[in-house]
Scaffold this motif. Structure first.
Motif, mmCIF file in Angstrom:
data_model
loop_
_atom_site.group_PDB
_atom_site.id
_atom_site.type_symbol
_atom_site.label_atom_id
_atom_site.label_comp_id
_atom_site.label_asym_id
_atom_site.label_seq_id
_atom_site.Cartn_x
_atom_site.Cartn_y
_atom_site.Cartn_z
ATOM 1 N N LEU B 6 0.807 -1.199 0.000
ATOM 2 C CA LEU B 6 0.000 0.000 0.000
ATOM 3 C C LEU B 6 0.850 1.262 0.000
ATOM 4 N N LEU B 8 2.719 3.306 -1.839
ATOM 5 C CA LEU B 8 3.211 3.823 -3.095
ATOM 6 C C LEU B 8 3.904 5.148 -2.864
ATOM 7 N N TYR B 36 1.354 4.932 -18.047
ATOM 8 C CA TYR B 36 -0.099 4.894 -17.890
ATOM 9 C C TYR B 36 -0.520 5.774 -16.729
ATOM 10 N N GLN B 38 -3.743 6.109 -14.054
ATOM 11 C CA GLN B 38 -4.892 5.353 -13.567
ATOM 12 C C GLN B 38 -5.642 6.155 -12.518
ATOM 13 N N GLY B 41 -11.053 3.677 -9.780
ATOM 14 C CA GLY B 41 -12.170 2.965 -10.371
ATOM 15 C C GLY B 41 -12.085 2.773 -11.874
ATOM 16 N N LYS B 42 -10.934 3.140 -12.440
ATOM 17 C CA LYS B 42 -10.771 3.006 -13.894
ATOM 18 C C LYS B 42 -9.547 2.167 -14.217
ATOM 19 N N GLY B 43 -9.491 1.697 -15.456
ATOM 20 C CA GLY B 43 -8.319 0.986 -15.907
ATOM 21 C C GLY B 43 -7.205 1.939 -16.282
ATOM 22 N N PRO B 44 -5.986 1.429 -16.460
ATOM 23 C CA PRO B 44 -4.869 2.275 -16.877
ATOM 24 C C PRO B 44 -5.147 2.922 -18.232
ATOM 25 N N PHE B 89 1.838 4.727 -13.655
ATOM 26 C CA PHE B 89 2.644 3.516 -13.751
ATOM 27 C C PHE B 89 3.474 3.548 -15.026
ATOM 28 N N PHE B 105 4.486 -4.133 -15.214
ATOM 29 C CA PHE B 105 4.291 -2.810 -14.639
ATOM 30 C C PHE B 105 5.261 -2.565 -13.503
ATOM 31 N N GLY B 106 5.722 -1.326 -13.434
ATOM 32 C CA GLY B 106 6.562 -0.913 -12.331
ATOM 33 C C GLY B 106 5.731 -0.418 -11.169
#
Lengths: 113, 115
Positions: B6, B8, B36, B38, B41-44, B89, B105-106
């Protein structure tokens, strides 16, 4: 369609149950990918389809996970005997070619209780 | 990429400032890199990409820099706006071998832009 569509957007299931997650890619995109994203982490690769066949399924965590794409368009990710650790957002992406141009869907948030 | 659960990295900036987000990648054979964005609630969402034969690429308000020697990518956002607030990301693609088409993904960075 205009984008990658994933249904349902949210799914709550009991431990031990079977679930199916659906991905409808962009029309004409032959490459389709499934990723799993846990809270606070980046997406992790599960499986890649080129057409109807799974070109790379090395990311599937175990044999409870299976995915199909029978007609080279819509794909279904199937999870048997769900466990609480399977809770995550499952993302689908598609592209014309695996060298780039990926478009992601909004994902299915799976919660196993 | 490596995950850190968690925790980040976070970057807070004022509206109008420039933002720089960094990423270290792992595979020296990777030849295509993507940034990307993000939102919750959404995709990249694709921002910008770069091939390994380049060291810089510019888009609208965004620039990506690639340093293959130290396996480092950066994303520069000019005149950052509140709508830029999201998790960012980097991702690398190895376009050869059995991993063809697989994005790695990093670690994400949370960008918060204050009005």
């Amino acid at each position: 369609g205009a984008g990658v569509s994933q249904t349902p957007s949210n799914k709550v299931t009991e431990k031990g149950k079977y679930v199916e997650l659906r991905c409808d890619p962009i029309s004409g995109h032959t490459a389709l990918y499934w990723y799993r994203q846990s809270l606070g982490q980046g997406p992790e690769f599960l499986i890649y389809f080129q057409g109807t066949g799974a070109a790379d399924d090395s990311g599937l965590p175990n044999d409870r996970f299976f995915a199909v794409r029978p007609e080279g368009s819509v794909s279904t990710l199937k999870i048997q005997r769900t466990e609480r650790g399977d809770s995550a957002v499952y993302l689908c992406a598609s592209s014309l070619h695996p060298s780039g141009g990926y478009t992601f869907g909004s994902g299915t948030r799976l919660t196993v209780v | 990429g490596e995950s850190v659960g968690l925790h980040l990295p976070t970057l807070s900036v004022q509206e109008g400032d420039n933002s720089i987000i960094n990423c270290a990648y792992s595979n020296s054979a990777s030849d295509y890199f993507i940034w990307y964005k993000q939102e919750s609630g959404k995709g990249p969402q694709f921002i910008i990409d770069i091939r390994s034969n380049m060291d810089k690429r510019q888009g609208q308000r965004v620039t990506v820099l690639l340093n293959k020697t130290v396996k480092h990518l950066s994303l520069q956002i000019a005149a950052t706006q509140p709508g830029d607030s999201a998790v960012y990301f980097c991702a690398e693609l190895n376009a050869g071998g059995t991993s063809y088409g697989k994005l790695t993904f990093g670690q994400g960075t949370i960008l918060t832009v204050h009005p």
